[in-house]
Design a protein around this motif. Structure first.
Motif, PDB file in Angstrom:
ATOM      1  N   THR A 278       6.988 -16.824 -42.496  1.00 42.17           N
ATOM      2  CA  THR A 278       5.583 -16.562 -42.777  1.00 42.17           C
ATOM      3  C   THR A 278       4.743 -17.272 -41.721  1.00 42.17           C
ATOM      4  O   THR A 278       4.950 -18.456 -41.453  1.00 42.17           O
ATOM      5  CB  THR A 278       5.174 -17.099 -44.168  1.00 42.17           C
ATOM      6  OG1 THR A 278       6.005 -16.512 -45.166  1.00 42.17           O
ATOM      7  CG2 THR A 278       3.713 -16.773 -44.460  1.00 42.17           C
ATOM      8  N   ARG A 279       3.809 -16.538 -41.119  1.00 42.58           N
ATOM      9  CA  ARG A 279       2.919 -17.167 -40.138  1.00 42.58           C
ATOM     10  C   ARG A 279       1.909 -18.039 -40.869  1.00 42.58           C
ATOM     11  O   ARG A 279       1.257 -17.595 -41.817  1.00 42.58           O
ATOM     12  CB  ARG A 279       2.195 -16.117 -39.306  1.00 42.58           C
ATOM     13  CG  ARG A 279       1.432 -16.712 -38.112  1.00 42.58           C
ATOM     14  CD  ARG A 279       0.733 -15.625 -37.295  1.00 42.58           C
ATOM     15  NE  ARG A 279       0.211 -16.154 -36.052  1.00 42.58           N
ATOM     16  CZ  ARG A 279      -0.969 -16.774 -35.909  1.00 42.58           C
ATOM     17  NH1 ARG A 279      -1.739 -16.936 -36.987  1.00 42.58           N
ATOM     18  NH2 ARG A 279      -1.372 -17.220 -34.738  1.00 42.58           N
ATOM     19  N   LEU A 280       1.764 -19.278 -40.425  1.00 39.89           N
ATOM     20  CA  LEU A 280       0.837 -20.216 -41.039  1.00 39.89           C
ATOM     21  C   LEU A 280      -0.534 -20.181 -40.376  1.00 39.89           C
ATOM     22  O   LEU A 280      -1.561 -20.362 -41.030  1.00 39.89           O
ATOM     23  CB  LEU A 280       1.388 -21.640 -40.957  1.00 39.89           C
ATOM     24  CG  LEU A 280       2.699 -21.907 -41.716  1.00 39.89           C
ATOM     25  CD1 LEU A 280       3.209 -23.309 -41.392  1.00 39.89           C
ATOM     26  CD2 LEU A 280       2.506 -21.740 -43.215  1.00 39.89           C
ATOM     27  N   GLY A 281      -0.545 -19.974 -39.073  1.00 39.04           N
ATOM     28  CA  GLY A 281      -1.768 -20.056 -38.287  1.00 39.04           C
ATOM     29  C   GLY A 281      -1.481 -20.815 -37.009  1.00 39.04           C
ATOM     30  O   GLY A 281      -0.313 -21.030 -36.653  1.00 39.04           O
ATOM     31  N   ALA A 282      -2.528 -21.220 -36.313  1.00 40.43           N
ATOM     32  CA  ALA A 282      -2.336 -21.925 -35.045  1.00 40.43           C
ATOM     33  C   ALA A 282      -3.105 -23.240 -35.051  1.00 40.43           C
ATOM     34  O   ALA A 282      -4.251 -23.305 -35.496  1.00 40.43           O
ATOM     35  CB  ALA A 282      -2.805 -21.060 -33.879  1.00 40.43           C
ATOM     36  N   MET A 283      -2.457 -24.290 -34.546  1.00 41.57           N
ATOM     37  CA  MET A 283      -3.121 -25.586 -34.394  1.00 41.57           C
ATOM     38  C   MET A 283      -3.827 -25.624 -33.046  1.00 41.57           C
ATOM     39  O   MET A 283      -3.210 -25.375 -32.014  1.00 41.57           O
ATOM     40  CB  MET A 283      -2.116 -26.742 -34.472  1.00 41.57           C
ATOM     41  CG  MET A 283      -1.620 -27.045 -35.861  1.00 41.57           C
ATOM     42  SD  MET A 283      -0.809 -28.670 -35.985  1.00 41.57           S
ATOM     43  CE  MET A 283      -2.230 -29.769 -35.926  1.00 41.57           C
ATOM     44  N   PRO A 284      -5.141 -25.928 -33.025  1.00 47.40           N
ATOM     45  CA  PRO A 284      -5.848 -26.025 -31.749  1.00 47.40           C
ATOM     46  C   PRO A 284      -5.728 -27.429 -31.146  1.00 47.40           C
ATOM     47  O   PRO A 284      -5.847 -28.432 -31.845  1.00 47.40           O
ATOM     48  CB  PRO A 284      -7.300 -25.731 -32.143  1.00 47.40           C
ATOM     49  CG  PRO A 284      -7.406 -26.188 -33.562  1.00 47.40           C
ATOM     50  CD  PRO A 284      -6.033 -26.028 -34.181  1.00 47.40           C
ATOM     51  N   TYR A 285      -5.461 -27.475 -29.854  1.00 44.73           N
ATOM     52  CA  TYR A 285      -5.374 -28.732 -29.115  1.00 44.73           C
ATOM     53  C   TYR A 285      -6.335 -28.666 -27.923  1.00 44.73           C
ATOM     54  O   TYR A 285      -6.533 -27.599 -27.335  1.00 44.73           O
ATOM     55  CB  TYR A 285      -3.955 -28.973 -28.589  1.00 44.73           C
ATOM     56  CG  TYR A 285      -2.933 -29.297 -29.646  1.00 44.73           C
ATOM     57  CD1 TYR A 285      -2.530 -30.607 -29.863  1.00 44.73           C
ATOM     58  CD2 TYR A 285      -2.359 -28.295 -30.420  1.00 44.73           C
ATOM     59  CE1 TYR A 285      -1.566 -30.912 -30.824  1.00 44.73           C
ATOM     60  CE2 TYR A 285      -1.407 -28.589 -31.385  1.00 44.73           C
ATOM     61  CZ  TYR A 285      -1.016 -29.899 -31.579  1.00 44.73           C
ATOM     62  OH  TYR A 285      -0.071 -30.193 -32.542  1.00 44.73           O
ATOM     63  N   TYR A 286      -6.889 -29.835 -27.576  1.00 44.53           N
ATOM     64  CA  TYR A 286      -7.792 -29.905 -26.427  1.00 44.53           C
ATOM     65  C   TYR A 286      -7.297 -30.974 -25.453  1.00 44.53           C
ATOM     66  O   TYR A 286      -6.955 -32.087 -25.879  1.00 44.53           O
ATOM     67  CB  TYR A 286      -9.203 -30.259 -26.881  1.00 44.53           C
ATOM     68  CG  TYR A 286      -9.881 -29.169 -27.676  1.00 44.53           C
ATOM     69  CD1 TYR A 286     -10.718 -28.236 -27.049  1.00 44.53           C
ATOM     70  CD2 TYR A 286      -9.690 -29.070 -29.052  1.00 44.53           C
ATOM     71  CE1 TYR A 286     -11.337 -27.229 -27.783  1.00 44.53           C
ATOM     72  CE2 TYR A 286     -10.311 -28.067 -29.794  1.00 44.53           C
ATOM     73  CZ  TYR A 286     -11.123 -27.156 -29.151  1.00 44.53           C
ATOM     74  OH  TYR A 286     -11.725 -26.160 -29.882  1.00 44.53           O
TER      75      TYR A 286
ATOM     76  N   THR B  73       4.672 -41.258 -31.722  1.00 42.47           N
ATOM     77  CA  THR B  73       4.029 -41.147 -33.027  1.00 42.47           C
ATOM     78  C   THR B  73       2.696 -40.450 -32.808  1.00 42.47           C
ATOM     79  O   THR B  73       2.064 -40.629 -31.752  1.00 42.47           O
ATOM     80  CB  THR B  73       3.779 -42.514 -33.694  1.00 42.47           C
ATOM     81  OG1 THR B  73       2.721 -43.192 -33.006  1.00 42.47           O
ATOM     82  CG2 THR B  73       5.031 -43.365 -33.696  1.00 42.47           C
ATOM     83  N   SER B  74       2.254 -39.666 -33.787  1.00 43.71           N
ATOM     84  CA  SER B  74       1.015 -38.922 -33.610  1.00 43.71           C
ATOM     85  C   SER B  74      -0.181 -39.840 -33.425  1.00 43.71           C
ATOM     86  O   SER B  74      -0.978 -39.676 -32.493  1.00 43.71           O
ATOM     87  CB  SER B  74       0.779 -37.996 -34.806  1.00 43.71           C
ATOM     88  OG  SER B  74       1.706 -36.941 -34.800  1.00 43.71           O
ATOM     89  N   VAL B  75      -0.328 -40.827 -34.313  1.00 44.01           N
ATOM     90  CA  VAL B  75      -1.460 -41.755 -34.215  1.00 44.01           C
ATOM     91  C   VAL B  75      -1.360 -42.570 -32.929  1.00 44.01           C
ATOM     92  O   VAL B  75      -2.347 -42.744 -32.200  1.00 44.01           O
ATOM     93  CB  VAL B  75      -1.518 -42.680 -35.438  1.00 44.01           C
ATOM     94  CG1 VAL B  75      -2.599 -43.737 -35.275  1.00 44.01           C
ATOM     95  CG2 VAL B  75      -1.774 -41.863 -36.709  1.00 44.01           C
TER      96      VAL B  75
ATOM     97  N   THR C 270      -8.329 -34.019 -34.960  1.00 40.55           N
ATOM     98  CA  THR C 270      -8.332 -35.462 -34.710  1.00 40.55           C
ATOM     99  C   THR C 270      -9.501 -35.901 -33.837  1.00 40.55           C
ATOM    100  O   THR C 270      -9.982 -37.029 -33.954  1.00 40.55           O
ATOM    101  CB  THR C 270      -7.004 -35.877 -34.031  1.00 40.55           C
ATOM    102  OG1 THR C 270      -5.914 -35.525 -34.887  1.00 40.55           O
ATOM    103  CG2 THR C 270      -6.951 -37.358 -33.738  1.00 40.55           C
ATOM    104  N   LEU C 271      -9.978 -35.029 -32.972  1.00 37.69           N
ATOM    105  CA  LEU C 271     -11.017 -35.399 -32.012  1.00 37.69           C
ATOM    106  C   LEU C 271     -12.252 -36.028 -32.654  1.00 37.69           C
ATOM    107  O   LEU C 271     -12.787 -37.016 -32.126  1.00 37.69           O
ATOM    108  CB  LEU C 271     -11.434 -34.173 -31.190  1.00 37.69           C
ATOM    109  CG  LEU C 271     -10.538 -33.837 -29.993  1.00 37.69           C
ATOM    110  CD1 LEU C 271     -10.984 -32.527 -29.367  1.00 37.69           C
ATOM    111  CD2 LEU C 271     -10.570 -34.959 -28.962  1.00 37.69           C
ATOM    112  N   PRO C 272     -12.766 -35.513 -33.791  1.00 36.89           N
ATOM    113  CA  PRO C 272     -13.979 -36.107 -34.376  1.00 36.89           C
ATOM    114  C   PRO C 272     -13.826 -37.569 -34.786  1.00 36.89           C
ATOM    115  O   PRO C 272     -14.842 -38.267 -34.958  1.00 36.89           O
ATOM    116  CB  PRO C 272     -14.240 -35.222 -35.604  1.00 36.89           C
ATOM    117  CG  PRO C 272     -13.600 -33.906 -35.273  1.00 36.89           C
ATOM    118  CD  PRO C 272     -12.374 -34.276 -34.494  1.00 36.89           C
ATOM    119  N   SER C 273     -12.604 -38.052 -34.927  1.00 36.66           N
ATOM    120  CA  SER C 273     -12.414 -39.455 -35.321  1.00 36.66           C
ATOM    121  C   SER C 273     -12.581 -40.409 -34.139  1.00 36.66           C
ATOM    122  O   SER C 273     -12.553 -41.629 -34.325  1.00 36.66           O
ATOM    123  CB  SER C 273     -11.023 -39.643 -35.941  1.00 36.66           C
ATOM    124  OG  SER C 273     -10.003 -39.326 -35.009  1.00 36.66           O
TER     125      SER C 273
END
Length: 316
Positions: free
Chosen positions: A180-188, A245-247, A266-269
């Motif tokens: 099942t396609r979930l969608g796409a995560m946007p990265y900058y 690690t992601s963080v 994550t960018l707004p943080s």
């Protein structure tokens, strides 16, 4: 321990009906022995887990291999399943899942233990939208065994039987799995203002991306290089930091280690004096949910939670 030079006749050496009969007669005890040997990494630990002697569990594996005419485990440290062993291991785990759910149905109000569901999840999804989506599931008698794995190789855990489901970037379903396609995560692409002034005053060019330090999650992470290929087809080898690690990865970019692709969520943080984007157009990472084609209320509950949350959190 079963000798490492054990030989077994190939299934093609026997008539198909005889081989089919041999496979159908594989016992639950043999499959359980295989599962425990692989999961515990050896015969002794598996024997302790099953409360039987090491020779008994070794004999079960030996009989299984003789029965089907193929080696099912590599006698390494730790022990690993062969290709045939992986197929049987997946079968064994499906039986274990079915047994747990049947016990719960029969026991009803009795404490029969939680059903364990193994899933593979990429780090950025795990650190953002996945855990909140699974919280209600975790409170309903389902024990979650989450394996953090890069989305480009998580499908391998499905093929090997290591997990029952996975969030993956692979758009073709693994054999025996639904997708099942979930969608796409946007990265900058992002970096600190100071880093941009030092390395990218003229923008992201072939020369600048070849020289500017880069932050990678690990050596399986190819997203940054896929983005670089948008800029230049040339092969570049910038200085690279690995932060698994992601963080920690996001913080390393915000601390000026190098530039990297940061999830849009994550960018707004990070304030603008800590992180600036290098491109307005995001890199979209399509994600899919793959799971065993198996009738399992517990697995279906996990799937429903992930799919709904994915549709809400990701770009459609």
């Amino acid at each position: 321990m079963t000798p490492t030079n054990q030989t077994a006749s190939r299934p093609t050496d026997r008539p198909p009906t005889q081989f089919a009969k041999a496979v159908r007669s594989i016992s639950i005890e043999q499959l359980t022995a295989l599962q425990q040997v692989v999961e515990n990494g050896g015969f002794e630990a598996a024997a302790d887990e099953l409360h039987i002697s090491q020779s008994a569990i070794s004999q079960r594996i030996k009989n299984l291999e003789s029965q089907i005419g193929q080696i099912v485990v590599q006698r390494t440290k730790p022990i690993r399943a062969t290709e045939t062993g992986q197929l049987l291991l997946r079968f064994a785990r499906q039986i274990t899942l079915a047994q747990q759910e049947v016990m719960n149905l029969i026991a009803k109000d009795q404490n029969s233990g939680a059903v364990s569901i193994r899933v593979a999840v990429n780090a950025d999804s795990l650190e953002s939208w996945v855990l909140p989506s699974l919280a209600p599931v975790a409170q309903c008698g389902i024990a979650l065994d989450i394996r953090r794995q890069d989305e480009n190789i998580s499908a391998e855990l499905l093929r090997s039987g290591e997990v029952m489901a996975a969030i993956t970037a692979e758009r073709n379903p693994v054999q025996g799995c639904s997708i099942t396609r979930l969608g796409a995560m946007p990265y900058y692409p992002a970096c600190t203002p100071e880093f941009r002034r030092r390395w990218f005053t003229g923008g992201m060019t072939r020369d600048s991306v070849g020289e500017a330090p880069l932050v990678q999650y690990d050596r399986n992470d190819r997203m940054q290089y896929n983005f670089i290929h948008r800029i230049t087809p040339a092969t570049v080898h910038p200085p690279t930091h690995y932060v698994p690690t992601s963080v920690g990865y996001n913080d390393a970019v915000a601390l000026g280690f190098g530039w990297g692709l940061i999830p849009g969520s994550t960018l707004p943080s990070y304030s603008e004096d800590r992180l600036v984007t290098l491109c307005d157009e995001p890199v979209l990472l399509p994600l899919y949910w793959q799971q065993w084609k198996l009738s399992s209320p517990s697995l279906d509950s996990v799937a429903q939670a992930i799919i709904k949350a994915g549709h809400d959190a990701l770009v459609q």
